[in-house]
Design a protein around this motif. Sequence first.
Motif, PDB file in Angstrom:
ATOM      1  N   GLY A   1       4.727  20.334   0.711  1.00 15.47           N
ATOM      2  CA  GLY A   1       5.738  19.620   0.194  1.00 15.47           C
ATOM      3  C   GLY A   1       5.006  18.163  -0.030  1.00 15.47           C
ATOM      4  N   GLY A   2       5.629  17.398  -0.460  1.00 16.81           N
ATOM      5  CA  GLY A   2       5.369  15.907  -0.698  1.00 16.81           C
ATOM      6  C   GLY A   2       5.786  15.018   0.414  1.00 16.81           C
ATOM      7  N   ALA A   3       5.047  14.115   0.985  1.00 18.60           N
ATOM      8  CA  ALA A   3       5.203  12.981   1.679  1.00 18.60           C
ATOM      9  C   ALA A   3       4.335  11.801   1.708  1.00 18.60           C
ATOM     10  N   GLU A   4       5.282  10.725   1.414  1.00 12.96           N
ATOM     11  CA  GLU A   4       4.622   9.384   1.246  1.00 12.96           C
ATOM     12  C   GLU A   4       5.101   8.160   1.926  1.00 12.96           C
ATOM     13  N   PHE A   5       4.582   7.471   1.963  1.00  8.12           N
ATOM     14  CA  PHE A   5       4.875   6.131   2.869  1.00  8.12           C
ATOM     15  C   PHE A   5       4.316   4.712   2.345  1.00  8.12           C
ATOM     16  N   TYR A   6       4.961   3.809   2.807  1.00 13.00           N
ATOM     17  CA  TYR A   6       4.615   2.500   2.331  1.00 13.00           C
ATOM     18  C   TYR A   6       4.292   1.422   3.392  1.00 13.00           C
ATOM     19  N   GLY A   7       3.551   0.564   3.285  1.00 17.04           N
ATOM     20  CA  GLY A   7       3.348  -0.713   4.202  1.00 17.04           C
ATOM     21  C   GLY A   7       2.389  -1.676   3.603  1.00 17.04           C
TER      22      GLY A   7
ATOM     23  N   PHE B   1       0.664  -1.217   0.071  1.00 16.49           N
ATOM     24  CA  PHE B   1       0.208  -0.111   0.086  1.00 16.49           C
ATOM     25  C   PHE B   1       0.739   1.182  -0.062  1.00 16.49           C
ATOM     26  N   ARG B   2       0.660   2.487  -0.624  1.00  9.53           N
ATOM     27  CA  ARG B   2       1.241   3.437  -0.597  1.00  9.53           C
ATOM     28  C   ARG B   2       0.324   4.471  -0.172  1.00  9.53           C
ATOM     29  N   GLY B   3       0.860   5.576   0.624  1.00  5.42           N
ATOM     30  CA  GLY B   3       0.050   6.717   1.139  1.00  5.42           C
ATOM     31  C   GLY B   3       0.586   7.970   0.839  1.00  5.42           C
ATOM     32  N   GLU B   4      -0.034   8.801   0.425  1.00  6.83           N
ATOM     33  CA  GLU B   4       0.389  10.247   0.204  1.00  6.83           C
ATOM     34  C   GLU B   4      -0.294  11.105   1.080  1.00  6.83           C
ATOM     35  N   ILE B   5       0.227  11.822   1.871  1.00  9.54           N
ATOM     36  CA  ILE B   5      -0.161  12.873   2.777  1.00  9.54           C
ATOM     37  C   ILE B   5      -0.499  13.976   2.045  1.00  9.54           C
TER      38      ILE B   5
ATOM     39  N   ASP C   1      -1.574  -2.133   9.910  1.00  8.06           N
ATOM     40  CA  ASP C   1      -0.877  -1.495  10.891  1.00  8.06           C
ATOM     41  C   ASP C   1       0.457  -0.960  10.661  1.00  8.06           C
ATOM     42  N   GLU C   2       1.347  -1.548   9.587  1.00 12.11           N
ATOM     43  CA  GLU C   2       2.369  -1.222   9.223  1.00 12.11           C
ATOM     44  C   GLU C   2       2.179   0.300   8.473  1.00 12.11           C
ATOM     45  N   LEU C   3       1.102   0.218   7.834  1.00  8.27           N
ATOM     46  CA  LEU C   3       0.845   1.638   7.049  1.00  8.27           C
ATOM     47  C   LEU C   3       0.483   2.764   8.021  1.00  8.27           C
ATOM     48  N   ARG C   4      -0.285   2.423   9.231  1.00  4.71           N
ATOM     49  CA  ARG C   4      -0.220   3.649  10.104  1.00  4.71           C
ATOM     50  C   ARG C   4       1.053   3.923  10.685  1.00  4.71           C
ATOM     51  N   ARG C   5       1.881   2.878  11.135  1.00  8.24           N
ATOM     52  CA  ARG C   5       3.159   3.285  11.549  1.00  8.24           C
ATOM     53  C   ARG C   5       4.123   4.238  10.662  1.00  8.24           C
ATOM     54  N   GLU C   6       4.052   3.737   9.472  1.00  8.90           N
ATOM     55  CA  GLU C   6       4.780   4.500   8.412  1.00  8.90           C
ATOM     56  C   GLU C   6       4.226   5.888   8.284  1.00  8.90           C
ATOM     57  N   PHE C   7       2.913   5.935   8.250  1.00 13.10           N
ATOM     58  CA  PHE C   7       2.249   7.473   8.385  1.00 13.10           C
ATOM     59  C   PHE C   7       2.752   8.178   9.415  1.00 13.10           C
ATOM     60  N   LYS C   8       2.769   7.784  10.437  1.00 15.46           N
ATOM     61  CA  LYS C   8       3.206   8.826  11.806  1.00 15.46           C
ATOM     62  C   LYS C   8       4.573   8.859  11.552  1.00 15.46           C
ATOM     63  N   GLN C   9       5.408   8.004  11.218  1.00 15.03           N
ATOM     64  CA  GLN C   9       6.902   8.203  11.015  1.00 15.03           C
ATOM     65  C   GLN C   9       7.023   9.379   9.986  1.00 15.03           C
ATOM     66  N   SER C  10       6.409   9.155   8.824  1.00 20.30           N
ATOM     67  CA  SER C  10       6.585  10.091   7.490  1.00 20.30           C
ATOM     68  C   SER C  10       6.171  11.555   8.218  1.00 20.30           C
ATOM     69  N   LEU C  11       4.925  11.632   8.632  1.00 16.00           N
ATOM     70  CA  LEU C  11       4.381  12.786   9.062  1.00 16.00           C
ATOM     71  C   LEU C  11       5.375  13.312  10.095  1.00 16.00           C
ATOM     72  N   GLU C  12       5.888  12.974  11.020  1.00 18.15           N
ATOM     73  CA  GLU C  12       7.002  13.372  11.968  1.00 18.15           C
ATOM     74  C   GLU C  12       8.168  13.822  11.427  1.00 18.15           C
ATOM     75  N   VAL C  13       8.616  13.187  10.548  1.00 17.89           N
ATOM     76  CA  VAL C  13       9.793  13.632   9.529  1.00 17.89           C
ATOM     77  C   VAL C  13       9.392  14.772   8.736  1.00 17.89           C
ATOM     78  N   TYR C  14       8.252  14.920   8.380  1.00 13.86           N
ATOM     79  CA  TYR C  14       7.860  15.937   7.300  1.00 13.86           C
ATOM     80  C   TYR C  14       7.730  17.307   8.063  1.00 13.86           C
TER      81      TYR C  14
END
Length: 109
Positions: A31-37, A22-26, A41-54
Amino acid sequence: MTLMSLDGYQARITYNPESDQFRGEILGQSGGAEFYGSNPDELRREFKQSLEVYLEVCRERGIAPRKQFSGKFNLRIPPDLHEQLSLEAEAQGKSLNVLAKEALQKSLS
């Protein structure tokens, strides 16, 4: 389209069968931020991490994390539709802007 929400942010989720992920695009960011899972559950964790970094990068660079909207945009429609909508707005005793705003708000519910 599937949406996932976290801390007031939304991401559009799509599935890529080639990578089996799955690919997520905030959405709504400066700017752009995306994440994968591979699973929700993995997608939610990656979303949180990607958002924090962004958000951290935005703080470091002094950038507003969310796009700024003026409340104005151009809409291109056929002239005959423009005429019909103008007449309908006038018949209802409204401006074309009010008629369009109401229709747009209704589309979100």
